[in-house]
Write a protein that holds these residues in place. Sequence first.
Motif, PDB file in Angstrom:
ATOM      1  N   GLU A  59       0.857  -1.184   0.000  1.00 55.55           N
ATOM      2  CA  GLU A  59       0.000   0.000   0.000  1.00 55.55           C
ATOM      3  C   GLU A  59       0.891   1.232   0.000  1.00 55.55           C
ATOM      4  N   LEU A  61       1.640   4.969   0.832  1.00 56.91           N
ATOM      5  CA  LEU A  61       1.195   5.916   1.864  1.00 56.91           C
ATOM      6  C   LEU A  61       2.032   7.190   1.749  1.00 56.91           C
ATOM      7  N   SER A  73       3.592  12.790   8.692  1.00 59.90           N
ATOM      8  CA  SER A  73       2.586  11.783   8.354  1.00 59.90           C
ATOM      9  C   SER A  73       1.365  12.477   7.728  1.00 59.90           C
ATOM     10  N   LEU A  78      -3.056  16.133   5.329  1.00 60.99           N
ATOM     11  CA  LEU A  78      -4.192  15.844   4.440  1.00 60.99           C
ATOM     12  C   LEU A  78      -5.509  16.463   4.923  1.00 60.99           C
ATOM     13  N   VAL A  94      -0.084  10.993  -6.622  1.00 55.42           N
ATOM     14  CA  VAL A  94       0.073   9.702  -5.936  1.00 55.42           C
ATOM     15  C   VAL A  94      -0.101   8.550  -6.933  1.00 55.42           C
ATOM     16  N   ASP A 183     -10.731   0.816   6.029  1.00 52.50           N
ATOM     17  CA  ASP A 183     -11.247   1.124   7.383  1.00 52.50           C
ATOM     18  C   ASP A 183     -12.651   0.554   7.569  1.00 52.50           C
TER      19      ASP A 183
HETATM   20  P1  C2E Z   1      -0.408   6.622   7.696  1.00 53.61           P
HETATM   21  O1  C2E Z   1       0.599   6.279   6.647  1.00 53.61           O
HETATM   22  O2  C2E Z   1      -0.078   7.664   8.695  1.00 53.61           O
HETATM   23  O3  C2E Z   1      -1.739   7.044   6.934  1.00 53.61           O
HETATM   24  C1  C2E Z   1      -2.881   7.447   7.617  1.00 53.61           C
HETATM   25  C2  C2E Z   1      -4.050   7.601   6.690  1.00 53.61           C
HETATM   26  O4  C2E Z   1      -3.826   8.685   5.777  1.00 53.61           O
HETATM   27  C3  C2E Z   1      -4.272   6.385   5.780  1.00 53.61           C
HETATM   28  O5  C2E Z   1      -4.952   5.391   6.494  1.00 53.61           O
HETATM   29  C4  C2E Z   1      -5.086   7.004   4.658  1.00 53.61           C
HETATM   30  O6  C2E Z   1      -6.438   7.098   5.019  1.00 53.61           O
HETATM   31  C5  C2E Z   1      -4.495   8.395   4.579  1.00 53.61           C
HETATM   32  N1  C2E Z   1      -3.534   8.438   3.452  1.00 53.61           N
HETATM   33  C6  C2E Z   1      -2.241   8.018   3.420  1.00 53.61           C
HETATM   34  N2  C2E Z   1      -1.701   8.226   2.199  1.00 53.61           N
HETATM   35  C7  C2E Z   1      -2.695   8.774   1.443  1.00 53.61           C
HETATM   36  C8  C2E Z   1      -2.772   9.213   0.077  1.00 53.61           C
HETATM   37  O7  C2E Z   1      -1.819   9.107  -0.717  1.00 53.61           O
HETATM   38  N3  C2E Z   1      -3.967   9.754  -0.334  1.00 53.61           N
HETATM   39  C9  C2E Z   1      -5.044   9.857   0.500  1.00 53.61           C
HETATM   40  N4  C2E Z   1      -6.184  10.396   0.021  1.00 53.61           N
HETATM   41  N5  C2E Z   1      -5.008   9.444   1.778  1.00 53.61           N
HETATM   42  C10 C2E Z   1      -3.845   8.911   2.244  1.00 53.61           C
HETATM   43  P2  C2E Z   1      -4.969   3.872   5.902  1.00 53.61           P
HETATM   44  O8  C2E Z   1      -5.142   3.898   4.434  1.00 53.61           O
HETATM   45  O9  C2E Z   1      -5.967   3.116   6.686  1.00 53.61           O
HETATM   46  O10 C2E Z   1      -3.495   3.351   6.134  1.00 53.61           O
HETATM   47  C11 C2E Z   1      -3.082   2.639   7.266  1.00 53.61           C
HETATM   48  C12 C2E Z   1      -2.398   3.520   8.258  1.00 53.61           C
HETATM   49  O11 C2E Z   1      -2.091   2.764   9.426  1.00 53.61           O
HETATM   50  C13 C2E Z   1      -1.053   4.083   7.805  1.00 53.61           C
HETATM   51  O12 C2E Z   1      -0.860   5.332   8.474  1.00 53.61           O
HETATM   52  C14 C2E Z   1      -0.073   3.049   8.338  1.00 53.61           C
HETATM   53  O13 C2E Z   1       1.242   3.547   8.501  1.00 53.61           O
HETATM   54  C15 C2E Z   1      -0.709   2.741   9.672  1.00 53.61           C
HETATM   55  N6  C2E Z   1      -0.398   1.403  10.145  1.00 53.61           N
HETATM   56  C16 C2E Z   1      -0.073   0.305   9.430  1.00 53.61           C
HETATM   57  N7  C2E Z   1       0.106  -0.781  10.210  1.00 53.61           N
HETATM   58  C17 C2E Z   1      -0.098  -0.354  11.480  1.00 53.61           C
HETATM   59  C18 C2E Z   1      -0.043  -1.028  12.761  1.00 53.61           C
HETATM   60  O14 C2E Z   1       0.238  -2.205  12.877  1.00 53.61           O
HETATM   61  N8  C2E Z   1      -0.323  -0.262  13.842  1.00 53.61           N
HETATM   62  C19 C2E Z   1      -0.638   1.058  13.741  1.00 53.61           C
HETATM   63  N9  C2E Z   1      -0.891   1.738  14.857  1.00 53.61           N
HETATM   64  N10 C2E Z   1      -0.709   1.714  12.556  1.00 53.61           N
HETATM   65  C20 C2E Z   1      -0.437   1.006  11.442  1.00 53.61           C
END
Ligand code: C2E
Length: 286
Positions: A59, A61, A73, A78, A94, A183
Amino acid sequence: MAKESGKNRYHLFDTAQDDAVKVQRESLEAIRYALDHHQFVLYYQPKVNMKIGTVVGVEALIRWQHPERGLLSPIEFLPVIENHTMMIEIGEWVIDTALTQIGQWQAMALDLPVSTSVNIAAVQLMQPGFIQTLTDLLAAHPNVEPRYLELEMLETSALEDVNHVSIIMNDCMTLGVHFALDDFGTGYSSLTYLRRLPASLIKIDQSFVKDMLSNIDDFAIVEGVIALAKSFKRDVIAEGVETVEHGTALLQLGCELAQGYGIARPMPACDIPAWMNNWKPDASWQ
Ligand code: C2E
Ligand code: MG
Ligand code: MG
Ligand code: MG
């Protein structure tokens, strides 16, 4: 006297509002500058099949490599542009960047990751020209087959207008891309909605997964979403898999796909090939 304090109060309120507008404007200008000066980067987090021990995708990010504040972050920037046209512009960047990356991985003869997903904001998906934009972006990367691209849409944005969203999704799918509902479980969607949304993958929200071993309600939600996905013949992945025990419990419930810090944190694209070569599922999962 009363009149005067009333006036003062009004003045104070006005100043606070002015400040908020100013902060918003400055944030927008900073994001504009960042986009024009290539300060955004994509990190990639692997998604795996725990049972057969394969990497099924990554994915993308977004991160902001801020010259003074370091790596920011998405939750730090955003939300400022959530309903702004700049979200559409960043969204295009992106997709374009992810497609370039997929092309580079393929050129390295890396048979994996199988798919790369990008997050799509509601405002981006609902913009009138989205299908055309996606068509153009795919055409600009003729070496990348569209089936390697997956679009992650929040369950909550799908609920804004299910009819409209399902039409857009179907149009995108005729281009060859797939959808994931992100989500899942946070948006109160009814079963009828799920039936009408042609997403091939359901992503169980990490908030439920995180506490599933200590909270019986969260466990029940995870169990329920897995069963729901199976009866609708959709794939299901658990987000937020932080420990081996989470993985074990999910496998027992029939969920083989996982993503989370317990498997890998999001990383720069250049780290993905080595990570894929080294990753092994936990011995207790097989
Ligand atoms: P993150 O990378 O901080 O991203 C948070 C949210 O920002 C993402 O949730 C997504 O909704 C939005 N986002 C990120 N990049 C983009 C983009 O390019 N465009 C748009 N429109 N929105 C974006 P999402 O998709 O549910 O991603 C999972 C998040 O959870 C990521 O945070 C990731 O780093 C984090 N994560 C992954 N594994 C774990 C884990 O085991 N524990 C915890 N606490 N967090 C985790
Ligand atoms: Mg996502
Ligand atoms: Mg998510
Ligand atoms: Mg999220």
